[in-house]
Scaffold this motif. Structure first.
Motif, PDB file in Angstrom:
ATOM      1  N   PHE A   8      -5.625 -10.857   9.973  1.00 17.48           N
ATOM      2  CA  PHE A   8      -5.042 -11.228   8.680  1.00 17.48           C
ATOM      3  C   PHE A   8      -3.537 -11.035   8.749  1.00 17.48           C
ATOM      4  O   PHE A   8      -3.015 -10.298   9.595  1.00 17.48           O
ATOM      5  N   ALA A   9      -2.847 -11.718   7.867  1.00 14.89           N
ATOM      6  CA  ALA A   9      -1.387 -11.625   7.802  1.00 14.89           C
ATOM      7  C   ALA A   9      -0.969 -11.309   6.372  1.00 14.89           C
ATOM      8  O   ALA A   9      -1.611 -11.737   5.408  1.00 14.89           O
ATOM      9  N   VAL A  10       0.094 -10.535   6.257  1.00 20.66           N
ATOM     10  CA  VAL A  10       0.695 -10.254   4.951  1.00 20.66           C
ATOM     11  C   VAL A  10       1.866 -11.220   4.786  1.00 20.66           C
ATOM     12  O   VAL A  10       2.816 -11.192   5.572  1.00 20.66           O
ATOM     13  N   LEU A  11       1.760 -12.086   3.805  1.00 21.53           N
ATOM     14  CA  LEU A  11       2.766 -13.123   3.592  1.00 21.53           C
ATOM     15  C   LEU A  11       3.595 -12.804   2.356  1.00 21.53           C
ATOM     16  O   LEU A  11       3.062 -12.366   1.337  1.00 21.53           O
ATOM     17  N   SER A  12       4.880 -13.029   2.472  1.00 18.77           N
ATOM     18  CA  SER A  12       5.790 -12.934   1.334  1.00 18.77           C
ATOM     19  C   SER A  12       6.305 -14.341   1.056  1.00 18.77           C
ATOM     20  O   SER A  12       6.920 -14.965   1.924  1.00 18.77           O
ATOM     21  N   ILE A  13       6.025 -14.838  -0.140  1.00 16.87           N
ATOM     22  CA  ILE A  13       6.427 -16.189  -0.524  1.00 16.87           C
ATOM     23  C   ILE A  13       7.575 -16.054  -1.516  1.00 16.87           C
ATOM     24  O   ILE A  13       7.434 -15.405  -2.562  1.00 16.87           O
ATOM     25  N   ARG A  14       8.700 -16.656  -1.182  1.00 19.56           N
ATOM     26  CA  ARG A  14       9.912 -16.403  -1.972  1.00 19.56           C
ATOM     27  C   ARG A  14      10.686 -17.681  -2.224  1.00 19.56           C
ATOM     28  O   ARG A  14      10.704 -18.590  -1.390  1.00 19.56           O
ATOM     29  N   HIS A  15      11.357 -17.681  -3.354  1.00 23.76           N
ATOM     30  CA  HIS A  15      12.344 -18.708  -3.658  1.00 23.76           C
ATOM     31  C   HIS A  15      13.548 -18.011  -4.273  1.00 23.76           C
ATOM     32  O   HIS A  15      13.427 -17.302  -5.277  1.00 23.76           O
ATOM     33  N   ASP A  16      14.700 -18.189  -3.641  1.00 24.23           N
ATOM     34  CA  ASP A  16      15.916 -17.508  -4.090  1.00 24.23           C
ATOM     35  C   ASP A  16      17.035 -18.532  -4.218  1.00 24.23           C
ATOM     36  O   ASP A  16      17.675 -18.889  -3.219  1.00 24.23           O
ATOM     37  N   PRO A  17      17.296 -19.056  -5.421  1.00 24.54           N
ATOM     38  CA  PRO A  17      18.373 -20.037  -5.573  1.00 24.54           C
ATOM     39  C   PRO A  17      19.760 -19.452  -5.358  1.00 24.54           C
ATOM     40  O   PRO A  17      20.736 -20.202  -5.260  1.00 24.54           O
ATOM     41  N   GLY A  18      19.856 -18.126  -5.292  1.00 25.65           N
ATOM     42  CA  GLY A  18      21.160 -17.507  -5.070  1.00 25.65           C
ATOM     43  C   GLY A  18      21.548 -17.402  -3.613  1.00 25.65           C
ATOM     44  O   GLY A  18      22.685 -17.011  -3.305  1.00 25.65           O
ATOM     45  N   GLU A  19      20.653 -17.769  -2.691  1.00 24.93           N
ATOM     46  CA  GLU A  19      20.957 -17.631  -1.265  1.00 24.93           C
ATOM     47  C   GLU A  19      22.191 -18.430  -0.842  1.00 24.93           C
ATOM     48  O   GLU A  19      23.054 -17.896  -0.138  1.00 24.93           O
ATOM     49  N   PRO A  20      22.320 -19.728  -1.215  1.00 25.97           N
ATOM     50  CA  PRO A  20      23.537 -20.453  -0.816  1.00 25.97           C
ATOM     51  C   PRO A  20      24.806 -19.821  -1.368  1.00 25.97           C
ATOM     52  O   PRO A  20      25.845 -19.814  -0.697  1.00 25.97           O
ATOM     53  N   ILE A  21      24.727 -19.296  -2.595  1.00 25.55           N
ATOM     54  CA  ILE A  21      25.907 -18.658  -3.188  1.00 25.55           C
ATOM     55  C   ILE A  21      26.281 -17.408  -2.392  1.00 25.55           C
ATOM     56  O   ILE A  21      27.459 -17.176  -2.085  1.00 25.55           O
ATOM     57  N   VAL A  22      25.266 -16.606  -2.048  1.00 25.76           N
ATOM     58  CA  VAL A  22      25.535 -15.390  -1.280  1.00 25.76           C
ATOM     59  C   VAL A  22      26.078 -15.739   0.098  1.00 25.76           C
ATOM     60  O   VAL A  22      27.040 -15.119   0.579  1.00 25.76           O
ATOM     61  N   LEU A  23      25.477 -16.741   0.748  1.00 23.28           N
ATOM     62  CA  LEU A  23      25.927 -17.122   2.090  1.00 23.28           C
ATOM     63  C   LEU A  23      27.364 -17.607   2.072  1.00 23.28           C
ATOM     64  O   LEU A  23      28.194 -17.193   2.897  1.00 23.28           O
ATOM     65  N   GLY A  24      27.681 -18.500   1.130  1.00 25.19           N
ATOM     66  CA  GLY A  24      29.058 -18.977   1.036  1.00 25.19           C
ATOM     67  C   GLY A  24      30.029 -17.864   0.689  1.00 25.19           C
ATOM     68  O   GLY A  24      31.149 -17.803   1.231  1.00 25.19           O
ATOM     69  N   SER A  25      29.610 -16.959  -0.190  1.00 25.78           N
ATOM     70  CA  SER A  25      30.489 -15.849  -0.584  1.00 25.78           C
ATOM     71  C   SER A  25      30.742 -14.906   0.594  1.00 25.78           C
ATOM     72  O   SER A  25      31.862 -14.419   0.767  1.00 25.78           O
ATOM     73  N   VAL A  26      29.724 -14.660   1.386  1.00 25.23           N
ATOM     74  CA  VAL A  26      29.911 -13.791   2.554  1.00 25.23           C
ATOM     75  C   VAL A  26      30.872 -14.429   3.554  1.00 25.23           C
ATOM     76  O   VAL A  26      31.701 -13.737   4.162  1.00 25.23           O
ATOM     77  N   ALA A  27      30.778 -15.757   3.723  1.00 30.51           N
ATOM     78  CA  ALA A  27      31.712 -16.438   4.619  1.00 30.51           C
ATOM     79  C   ALA A  27      33.151 -16.269   4.123  1.00 30.51           C
ATOM     80  O   ALA A  27      34.071 -15.975   4.902  1.00 30.51           O
ATOM     81  N   PHE A  28      33.362 -16.465   2.817  1.00 34.38           N
ATOM     82  CA  PHE A  28      34.701 -16.266   2.254  1.00 34.38           C
ATOM     83  C   PHE A  28      35.115 -14.802   2.326  1.00 34.38           C
ATOM     84  O   PHE A  28      36.298 -14.491   2.530  1.00 34.38           O
ATOM     85  N   LEU A  29      34.160 -13.906   2.168  1.00 31.23           N
ATOM     86  CA  LEU A  29      34.464 -12.479   2.245  1.00 31.23           C
ATOM     87  C   LEU A  29      35.004 -12.114   3.622  1.00 31.23           C
ATOM     88  O   LEU A  29      36.016 -11.397   3.747  1.00 31.23           O
ATOM     89  N   LEU A  30      34.360 -12.625   4.673  1.00 30.35           N
ATOM     90  CA  LEU A  30      34.830 -12.348   6.026  1.00 30.35           C
ATOM     91  C   LEU A  30      36.189 -13.002   6.283  1.00 30.35           C
ATOM     92  O   LEU A  30      37.056 -12.411   6.932  1.00 30.35           O
ATOM     93  N   ALA A  31      36.350 -14.239   5.780  1.00 32.45           N
ATOM     94  CA  ALA A  31      37.643 -14.912   5.946  1.00 32.45           C
ATOM     95  C   ALA A  31      38.751 -14.139   5.237  1.00 32.45           C
ATOM     96  O   ALA A  31      39.858 -13.961   5.776  1.00 32.45           O
ATOM     97  N   GLY A  32      38.464 -13.671   4.019  1.00 36.22           N
ATOM     98  CA  GLY A  32      39.463 -12.888   3.298  1.00 36.22           C
ATOM     99  C   GLY A  32      39.793 -11.589   3.988  1.00 36.22           C
ATOM    100  O   GLY A  32      40.950 -11.157   4.009  1.00 36.22           O
ATOM    101  N   LEU A  33      38.775 -10.961   4.587  1.00 36.03           N
ATOM    102  CA  LEU A  33      39.024  -9.718   5.316  1.00 36.03           C
ATOM    103  C   LEU A  33      39.944  -9.950   6.506  1.00 36.03           C
ATOM    104  O   LEU A  33      40.868  -9.166   6.756  1.00 36.03           O
ATOM    105  N   MET A  34      39.719 -11.044   7.233  1.00 37.89           N
ATOM    106  CA  MET A  34      40.578 -11.357   8.380  1.00 37.89           C
ATOM    107  C   MET A  34      42.006 -11.644   7.925  1.00 37.89           C
ATOM    108  O   MET A  34      42.968 -11.195   8.560  1.00 37.89           O
ATOM    109  N   LEU A  35      42.141 -12.403   6.825  1.00 38.31           N
ATOM    110  CA  LEU A  35      43.486 -12.704   6.334  1.00 38.31           C
ATOM    111  C   LEU A  35      44.219 -11.429   5.908  1.00 38.31           C
ATOM    112  O   LEU A  35      45.416 -11.280   6.164  1.00 38.31           O
TER     113      LEU A  35
END
Length: 507
Positions: A425-452
């Motif tokens: 048997f397997a334990v499955l986690s079924i998820r939908h997170d509409p905030g994932e693209p926002i978090v991903l884009g924000s993290v990219a800008f966060l790293l860019a801002g840190l470098m700057l």
């Protein structure tokens, strides 16, 4: 009024934002230490069994649902307000600084941290311009006939800081969006077509919708766990886990997925977060009627995948000659115990020595009586109802039994239990997170801002050029430098600019 103004200033200070950020990290620690309903509900149930006195207290304190707790949300909201209050004034000031022309050249350049006395060079004030390429420059003609050049650069540092902190707000917005507009669910599913399930709240073991989500928003699909394969090293450490899912409904597909490679569907992702064994037991009651159970036994916290669970047969021992609802609850049966994928060579048989099935063994106890499943009270299907045992309505009959694969156990009333195999048997986690693209884009800008912010160094160069009284074909240039932030390399940069001015004159 002044009290509110001072409170607002304290809340929107960078010091308060840092304190709240640290406090948020500390508040998240219980979510990492304690099992969470949203991740693995069966671990929470196991914690209740192991700590019956402490678990209810932690439940009241939201210890098993930390990230949805009022106190975590309060810190989260205060941090959001604090960061916004910090950034908006700084953004306004930074925009003004970038639009404002560099200031006038100071009257006494010798007072600046870096200073080069008057240098005699040939040509005009334009001689200094190529040496300041990349700087924001303003050339001003003075009443005494001299020309001044104000140059400034290094705005990337403050720009990076603002991008970093704005991106941090973006991360908070993304997390909030995922919490309010997303949903997650868990489901334990045994391999095989007969245990397939559909993505509806009624068929999910646990379903936690966001505040903006209703059951009608769930994507429509059914999922069958066609197969599950696990491999292990000789040390018992896991090597790989791979499941194959068959999706039907609006989405038709068959695809492999693993721990770090989820099954991606339209509107949901299916993650593999656990696995184990479901012993297949066939019980033949005293009337000769057989029932088969493939109930998951949940793994304990050892490396050998020792599992514990219960197989229930609530419809056993019903007289086939009787009519109507004649089920005698006192004759319901259950088998509770351990499953060892690889039992040790000799007793005690309490722990598996290897997670793969090399010497499977069931250690079971037989119970007869009212299982309590008709009381309408929520209960775990993976353990017996201890209240029924304490009340004497469910009793253990005889001694326990060790069953190897293919063996049978004849009970006191002539009924028989057979251990006919196992399923994965397997334990499955079924998820939908509409905030994932926002978090991903924000993290990219966060790293860019840190470098700057790391590469940007705010500094100014001031140049005063006046005619050389001794030689009309030459000019005297005086240079001063002012670092606006901590920049250990500024003296070397200033010296290089002055030397380039002298080299340009010689060339």
């Amino acid at each position: 009024m002044s009290y509110l103004r001072n409170a607002w200033r304290q809340l929107t200070s960078m010091r308060t934002a840092l304190v709240l950020l640290v406090l948020l990290a500390v508040a998240a620690i219980p979510g990492s230490v304690l099992p969470q309903h949203s991740v693995k509900a069966e671990d929470v149930a196991r914690y209740y069994q192991q700590h019956p006195d402490l678990a209810p207290v932690l439940e009241k304190l939201w210890g098993f649902d930390v990230y949805r707790s009022p106190w975590f949300s309060s810190i989260y909201l205060l941090l959001f307000i604090s960061l916004a209050g910090c950034i908006v004034p700084r953004l306004r000031d930074h925009a003004r600084a970038m639009l404002r022309k560099p200031p006038e050249v100071p009257a006494n350049l010798s007072r600046l941290p870096q200073h080069a006395a008057e240098i005699s060079v040939g040509g005009t004030p334009a001689q200094a311009m190529p040496q300041l390429r990349g700087w924001r420059k303003v050339v001003r003609e003075q009443p005494d006939g001299s020309v001044t050049i104000s140059a400034e650069r290094g705005f990337f540092k403050e720009t990076g800081n603002l991008v970093f902190h704005t991106a941090l707000i973006g991360v908070l917005i993304g997390v909030a969006t995922g919490s309010l507009g997303g949903w997650h669910a868990n489901r334990i599913v045994v391999a095989g077509a007969e245990t397939a399930f559909c993505n509806t709240p009624q068929q999910l073991d646990e379903y936690v919708p966001g505040a903006w989500v209703s059951s009608g928003d769930l994507p429509k699909f059914c999922l069958e766990l066609a197969s599950f394969d696990a491999t292990y090293l000789e040390s018992g450490a896991p090597s790989s886990f791979r499941a194959r899912g068959v999706v039907t409904g609006d989405q038709q597909r068959s695809e492999n997925f693993s721990v770090n490679d989820p099954l991606r569907l339209d509107g949901a992702n299916v993650y593999l977060i656990g696995h184990g064994y479901a012993p297949v037991l066939r019980y033949t009651d005293r009337y000769g009627r057989s029932q088969t159970s493939a109930t998951p036994f949940l793994p304990a916290s050892d490396a050998g995948l020792t599992s514990e669970g219960v197989a229930t047969f609530p419809d056993a021992n019903i007289d086939p000659k009787a009519t109507g609802d004649t089920r005698d609850r006192s004759q319901q049966v259950a088998f509770s115990g351990l499953y060892l994928p690889t039992a040790p060579a000799k007793a005690p048989f309490v722990r598996s020595v290897y997670p793969a099935e090399r010497n499977p063994l069931l250690v079971l106890s037989f119970f007869r009586g009212d299982l309590g499943i008709d009381a309408g009270v929520p209960r775990s299907v993976y353990t017996l109802d201890q209240r029924q045992i304490e009340r004497g309505k469910l009793k253990q009959v005889g001694e326990g039994k060790f069953l190897k694969l293919g063996e049978a156990w004849t009970l006191d009333d002539g009924s028989k239990l057979e251990f006919i195999g196992t399923k994965q048997f397997a334990v499955l986690s079924i998820r939908h997170d509409p905030g994932e693209p926002i978090v991903l884009g924000s993290v990219a800008f966060l790293l860019a801002g840190l470098m700057l912010s790391l590469i940007g160094k705010r500094r100014r160069i001031f140049v005063r050029v006046r005619p050389d009284a001794a030689d009309a074909t030459r000019s005297l240039i005086e240079v001063g430098g002012l670092p606006r932030s901590d920049y250990p390399g500024f003296p070397e940069e200033f010296t290089s600019i002055v030397q380039n001015l002298q080299r340009a004159d010689r060339s």
